[in-house]
Write a protein that holds these residues in place. Sequence first.
Motif, PDB file in Angstrom:
ATOM      1  N   LEU A 420      30.029  40.078  40.011  1.00 31.45           N
ATOM      2  CA  LEU A 420      31.133  41.010  39.762  1.00 31.45           C
ATOM      3  C   LEU A 420      31.697  40.876  38.350  1.00 31.45           C
ATOM      4  CD1 LEU A 420      32.964  40.635  43.198  1.00 31.45           C
ATOM      5  CD2 LEU A 420      31.358  42.412  42.494  1.00 31.45           C
ATOM      6  N   TRP A 421      31.040  40.118  37.496  1.00 30.02           N
ATOM      7  CA  TRP A 421      31.414  39.964  36.083  1.00 30.02           C
ATOM      8  C   TRP A 421      32.835  39.430  35.932  1.00 30.02           C
ATOM      9  CZ3 TRP A 421      30.037  45.135  37.659  1.00 30.02           C
ATOM     10  CH2 TRP A 421      28.648  45.359  37.638  1.00 30.02           C
ATOM     11  N   MET A 422      33.192  38.457  36.750  1.00 32.25           N
ATOM     12  CA  MET A 422      34.525  37.864  36.695  1.00 32.25           C
ATOM     13  C   MET A 422      34.523  36.677  35.733  1.00 32.25           C
ATOM     14  SD  MET A 422      35.459  37.944  40.795  1.00 32.25           S
ATOM     15  CE  MET A 422      37.140  37.406  40.531  1.00 32.25           C
ATOM     16  N   ASP A 423      35.691  36.386  35.153  1.00 36.03           N
ATOM     17  CA  ASP A 423      35.796  35.263  34.223  1.00 36.03           C
ATOM     18  C   ASP A 423      35.748  33.921  34.942  1.00 36.03           C
ATOM     19  OD1 ASP A 423      36.028  37.040  32.111  1.00 36.03           O
ATOM     20  OD2 ASP A 423      38.221  37.128  32.267  1.00 36.03           O
ATOM     21  N   GLU A 424      36.346  33.855  36.152  1.00 35.23           N
ATOM     22  CA  GLU A 424      36.400  32.612  36.911  1.00 35.23           C
ATOM     23  C   GLU A 424      36.015  32.895  38.354  1.00 35.23           C
ATOM     24  OE1 GLU A 424      40.304  31.056  36.569  1.00 35.23           O
ATOM     25  OE2 GLU A 424      40.134  30.562  34.433  1.00 35.23           O
ATOM     26  N   PRO A 425      35.535  31.887  39.090  1.00 33.69           N
ATOM     27  CA  PRO A 425      35.240  32.079  40.513  1.00 33.69           C
ATOM     28  C   PRO A 425      36.505  32.478  41.269  1.00 33.69           C
ATOM     29  CG  PRO A 425      34.255  30.031  39.725  1.00 33.69           C
ATOM     30  CD  PRO A 425      35.142  30.533  38.623  1.00 33.69           C
ATOM     31  N   ARG A 522      54.928  33.582  49.731  1.00 34.15           N
ATOM     32  CA  ARG A 522      53.484  33.454  49.924  1.00 34.15           C
ATOM     33  C   ARG A 522      52.698  34.472  49.093  1.00 34.15           C
ATOM     34  NH1 ARG A 522      52.269  30.285  54.356  1.00 34.15           N
ATOM     35  NH2 ARG A 522      53.985  29.863  55.788  1.00 34.15           N
ATOM     36  N   PHE A 523      53.299  35.623  48.786  1.00 34.62           N
ATOM     37  CA  PHE A 523      52.576  36.667  48.074  1.00 34.62           C
ATOM     38  C   PHE A 523      53.136  36.900  46.680  1.00 34.62           C
ATOM     39  CE2 PHE A 523      51.483  37.393  52.453  1.00 34.62           C
ATOM     40  CZ  PHE A 523      50.132  37.672  52.372  1.00 34.62           C
ATOM     41  N   ALA A 524      53.711  35.854  46.088  1.00 32.74           N
ATOM     42  CA  ALA A 524      54.238  35.969  44.736  1.00 32.74           C
ATOM     43  C   ALA A 524      53.145  35.837  43.690  1.00 32.74           C
ATOM     44  CB  ALA A 524      55.313  34.917  44.498  1.00 32.74           C
ATOM     45  N   TYR A 525      51.894  35.766  44.098  1.00 34.79           N
ATOM     46  CA  TYR A 525      50.776  35.699  43.165  1.00 34.79           C
ATOM     47  C   TYR A 525      49.638  36.532  43.747  1.00 34.79           C
ATOM     48  CZ  TYR A 525      49.954  32.001  46.572  1.00 34.79           C
ATOM     49  OH  TYR A 525      49.831  31.293  47.738  1.00 34.79           O
ATOM     50  N   PRO A 526      48.831  37.155  42.894  1.00 32.31           N
ATOM     51  CA  PRO A 526      47.788  38.059  43.383  1.00 32.31           C
ATOM     52  C   PRO A 526      46.501  37.299  43.688  1.00 32.31           C
ATOM     53  CG  PRO A 526      47.836  38.125  41.009  1.00 32.31           C
ATOM     54  CD  PRO A 526      48.922  37.157  41.424  1.00 32.31           C
ATOM     55  N   PRO A 527      45.612  37.900  44.478  1.00 28.29           N
ATOM     56  CA  PRO A 527      44.280  37.309  44.656  1.00 28.29           C
ATOM     57  C   PRO A 527      43.418  37.575  43.432  1.00 28.29           C
ATOM     58  CG  PRO A 527      44.403  39.397  45.791  1.00 28.29           C
ATOM     59  CD  PRO A 527      45.787  39.137  45.239  1.00 28.29           C
ATOM     60  N   GLN A 528      42.419  36.722  43.233  1.00 28.37           N
ATOM     61  CA  GLN A 528      41.452  37.028  42.173  1.00 28.37           C
ATOM     62  C   GLN A 528      40.510  38.163  42.580  1.00 28.37           C
ATOM     63  OE1 GLN A 528      41.885  33.599  42.970  1.00 28.37           O
ATOM     64  NE2 GLN A 528      43.285  33.314  41.260  1.00 28.37           N
ATOM     65  N   LEU A 529      40.248  38.263  43.904  1.00 25.40           N
ATOM     66  CA  LEU A 529      39.338  39.293  44.417  1.00 25.40           C
ATOM     67  C   LEU A 529      39.962  39.936  45.645  1.00 25.40           C
ATOM     68  CD1 LEU A 529      36.546  40.704  44.378  1.00 25.40           C
ATOM     69  CD2 LEU A 529      35.685  38.826  45.798  1.00 25.40           C
ATOM     70  N   PHE A 530      39.988  41.281  45.665  1.00 25.95           N
ATOM     71  CA  PHE A 530      40.515  42.027  46.807  1.00 25.95           C
ATOM     72  C   PHE A 530      39.391  42.914  47.342  1.00 25.95           C
ATOM     73  CE2 PHE A 530      42.921  45.167  49.157  1.00 25.95           C
ATOM     74  CZ  PHE A 530      43.961  44.427  49.699  1.00 25.95           C
ATOM     75  N   ILE A 531      39.084  42.767  48.637  1.00 27.05           N
ATOM     76  CA  ILE A 531      37.969  43.480  49.263  1.00 27.05           C
ATOM     77  C   ILE A 531      38.535  44.490  50.254  1.00 27.05           C
ATOM     78  CG2 ILE A 531      35.878  43.240  50.654  1.00 27.05           C
ATOM     79  CD1 ILE A 531      35.701  40.338  49.723  1.00 27.05           C
ATOM     80  N   VAL A 532      38.024  45.725  50.198  1.00 23.16           N
ATOM     81  CA  VAL A 532      38.364  46.721  51.212  1.00 23.16           C
ATOM     82  C   VAL A 532      37.109  47.023  52.017  1.00 23.16           C
ATOM     83  CG1 VAL A 532      40.195  47.717  49.823  1.00 23.16           C
ATOM     84  CG2 VAL A 532      37.907  48.684  49.669  1.00 23.16           C
ATOM     85  N   ASP A 533      37.294  47.275  53.298  1.00 21.79           N
ATOM     86  CA  ASP A 533      36.162  47.590  54.165  1.00 21.79           C
ATOM     87  C   ASP A 533      35.870  49.080  54.037  1.00 21.79           C
ATOM     88  OD1 ASP A 533      34.162  47.458  56.030  1.00 21.79           O
ATOM     89  OD2 ASP A 533      35.506  47.561  57.753  1.00 21.79           O
ATOM     90  N   GLY A 534      34.891  49.400  53.239  1.00 20.09           N
ATOM     91  CA  GLY A 534      34.547  50.800  53.012  1.00 20.09           C
ATOM     92  C   GLY A 534      33.722  50.969  51.756  1.00 20.09           C
ATOM     93  N   ASP A 553      45.215  42.381  36.974  1.00 20.32           N
ATOM     94  CA  ASP A 553      44.528  41.087  37.006  1.00 20.32           C
ATOM     95  C   ASP A 553      43.839  40.818  38.335  1.00 20.32           C
ATOM     96  OD1 ASP A 553      46.904  41.040  38.318  1.00 20.32           O
ATOM     97  OD2 ASP A 553      47.601  39.126  37.513  1.00 20.32           O
ATOM     98  N   VAL A 554      43.463  41.887  39.074  1.00 21.51           N
ATOM     99  CA  VAL A 554      42.789  41.747  40.364  1.00 21.51           C
ATOM    100  C   VAL A 554      41.452  42.490  40.303  1.00 21.51           C
ATOM    101  CG1 VAL A 554      42.887  42.269  42.837  1.00 21.51           C
ATOM    102  CG2 VAL A 554      44.951  41.539  41.624  1.00 21.51           C
ATOM    103  N   THR A 555      40.377  41.815  40.702  1.00 26.76           N
ATOM    104  CA  THR A 555      39.073  42.463  40.820  1.00 26.76           C
ATOM    105  C   THR A 555      38.973  43.094  42.199  1.00 26.76           C
ATOM    106  OG1 THR A 555      38.042  40.866  39.334  1.00 26.76           O
ATOM    107  CG2 THR A 555      36.584  42.108  40.798  1.00 26.76           C
ATOM    108  N   LEU A 556      38.625  44.386  42.237  1.00 23.25           N
ATOM    109  CA  LEU A 556      38.590  45.147  43.483  1.00 23.25           C
ATOM    110  C   LEU A 556      37.153  45.542  43.806  1.00 23.25           C
ATOM    111  CD1 LEU A 556      40.159  46.731  45.736  1.00 23.25           C
ATOM    112  CD2 LEU A 556      40.172  48.671  44.148  1.00 23.25           C
ATOM    113  N   VAL A 557      36.736  45.341  45.053  1.00 26.55           N
ATOM    114  CA  VAL A 557      35.413  45.788  45.515  1.00 26.55           C
ATOM    115  C   VAL A 557      35.551  46.301  46.934  1.00 26.55           C
ATOM    116  CG1 VAL A 557      34.121  44.170  44.069  1.00 26.55           C
ATOM    117  CG2 VAL A 557      34.726  43.524  46.403  1.00 26.55           C
ATOM    118  N   GLY A 558      34.570  47.084  47.348  1.00 28.63           N
ATOM    119  CA  GLY A 558      34.481  47.527  48.732  1.00 28.63           C
ATOM    120  C   GLY A 558      33.116  47.178  49.280  1.00 28.63           C
ATOM    121  N   ILE A 559      33.043  46.821  50.540  1.00 33.83           N
ATOM    122  CA  ILE A 559      31.765  46.494  51.156  1.00 33.83           C
ATOM    123  C   ILE A 559      31.462  47.557  52.200  1.00 33.83           C
ATOM    124  CG2 ILE A 559      32.934  44.848  52.702  1.00 33.83           C
ATOM    125  CD1 ILE A 559      30.220  43.374  52.881  1.00 33.83           C
TER     126      ILE A 559
END
Length: 685
Positions: A420-425, A522-534, A553-559
């Motif tokens: 996904l061409w991300m800078d960090e895991p 708990r949600f005061a920081y974003p995920p590095q990767l956000f996945i949507v089902d679709g 600053d969030v990488t978004l993908v769908g599966i």
Amino acid sequence: MADPSSYRPAPGTVPTSPGVYTFRDADDRVLYVGKAKNLRNRLANYFQDPAHLNPRIRTMVFAADHVQWTVVSSELEALNLEYTWIKKFAPRFNVMYRDDKTYPMLAVSVKEQYPRAFLYRGPRRKGVRYFGPYPKAWAIRETLESLTRVFPVRTCTTGVYRRHEQLGRPCLLGYIDRCSAPCVGRISPSQHMDLVDGFCSFLAGGTTEKVMRDVRREMEAAAENLDFERAASLRDQLTAMDSAMEKQAVVFSDSTDADVIAVAGDDLETAVQIFHVRGGRIRGQRGWVVETTDAGDATPALLADFLTQFYGQSAELADATESAVGGNSRAAASREVTLEPVPREILVPVTPEDADGLASWLTGLRGARVELRTPQRGDKRALMETATENAQQALRQHKLARVGDITARSSALEELREALWMDEPPLRIECTDISHIQGTDVVASLVVFEDGLPRKSDYRRYRIREAAGDGHSDDVASIAEVVRRRFQRYREDRSAVPAGDDAGDRLDGEVSVADVEKGAKRFAYPPQLFIVDGGRPQVEAAQAVLDELGVTDVTLVGIAKRLEELWVPGEEYPVIIARNSPALYLVQQIRDEAHRFAITFHRASRGKRMTRSVLDDVPGLGPKRRSQLVAAFGSVAKVREAGEDAVAALPGFGPKLAASVMAALGPATEPSTEPTTGPEPPTDS
């Protein structure tokens, strides 16, 4: 990553008082919690030459963005606050003591009318007494087999019990006198509870010798009276009790009440083993494997952390159990034989850090003096050596069993970064899924994985409000709604984190306990990767929401389910990952967990809707009163026919509540709004 020198507190700004400090990242997420007698001296250790720090601490200080501290009045208060915050924040760089496996326990459901004894694994529940843990499940089965000859308590499940209650005949155990057969009325509830009390007392060691003496005396009396059949039965009971006691070796005198803790480790991981000795017998054994925090001999610090977390949690569980049985007079009367969560004596291989402060804290938990000491000779030293050998074996087995899992997770995260061409895991991954049946009860789930493992405390459920309703749904709009609500929450939580008036205040670092608790979002920081089902439509809709909210600053993908391909916003073609790749397996695992969580919530919502009554909307009418109404009149229609005076005459009802009920039901000429039987629930696809 930040250079530690960029956020090092200015000279002289850190106090020399005792306190608790936290290292935090740029999103104000707590990475590490520590305590100190002297905050200035302790924090200076973290800002020395990074080459002199061990790898774990070096990674932590570079991952952190700032440090904060809270001054307290004493070392004991610092110890309490550190334990509370480790439990609250679960910092990534703190050692977390979790069992290396789930040990089986012998459980007794004391809150039931006819309590049941059974084998159990998992978290403790209210209204159940636990004995163990045992190292093997077969040990519990053999113990049950032996003790039910003496105390024939119920061991069957609720389904088996009800079936034989309807049949009017006992099961095989009832015929061979291994169960008192309460299902057919052979024994009253009070008589069965007496058996349960004796069973629990024997296991807890409170009346072991007394019970055996009584049985032996009764056997001899039966033999003298020439009742040889009865004497033979009592002899078999004595043999069964001896067999049960042999499984718990006698190691000390009956008055010995101690925990024996042993440690074995290397530069990477450390195993901790604990033997629970109560009444001179080993009542249980537990083990943990954690990452080694420091190079060299760090056993004193590790023991201090372990004692704080283990006994703090044990005391909380004991309080919860006592509250659960507090209303049961018989259970309360038998509490004197329950094992104390904190023993009189704790045997350790070396003296832990701040031993005096720990002893004072443990004494407060127990309510009586607790002694920390290192055995030098005799039986206790021999048992310490046995526990150490167990720790060494546990570490060896852990390395053989877990190395594959750790390698696979690390490989999967690295492959995702490359694909996904991300800078960090992506250390934090979130995934959302929509669940409904033909546009009804439309709900969504949000699951969270950190370091490749599920973090269930951060899971969230959503009811779709805007994109669905009245029998219609739009999956694309539903995904957009969930993404908007999740990241609006991120912005709200982030703005609620106390950061001081300016950057200078943040670098000064001192905050109050209230500020830290207020900022625990708990949600005061974003995920590095956000996945949507679709597929592509869902991804584009989610990206439009992120653009609208200014989240960059969030990488978004769908599966997509068809070919399990990953869709990236703005790309014409999907990203294809090899079918046997650990990265694809991890994404599928996260997607399936989101699907499972959404389906579970959908079924619960659908079931609640299908069993809903017009009485649910009556103000002041709770579940107990609703059940009372239906039991008294039979149905909602008959409540309407009975009239307001009949409802007001029921115990606990009055004219005002009866008027509210009748107003909600409407005039008697209207048909009932509640069907007598609901339709069969459709099957989820």
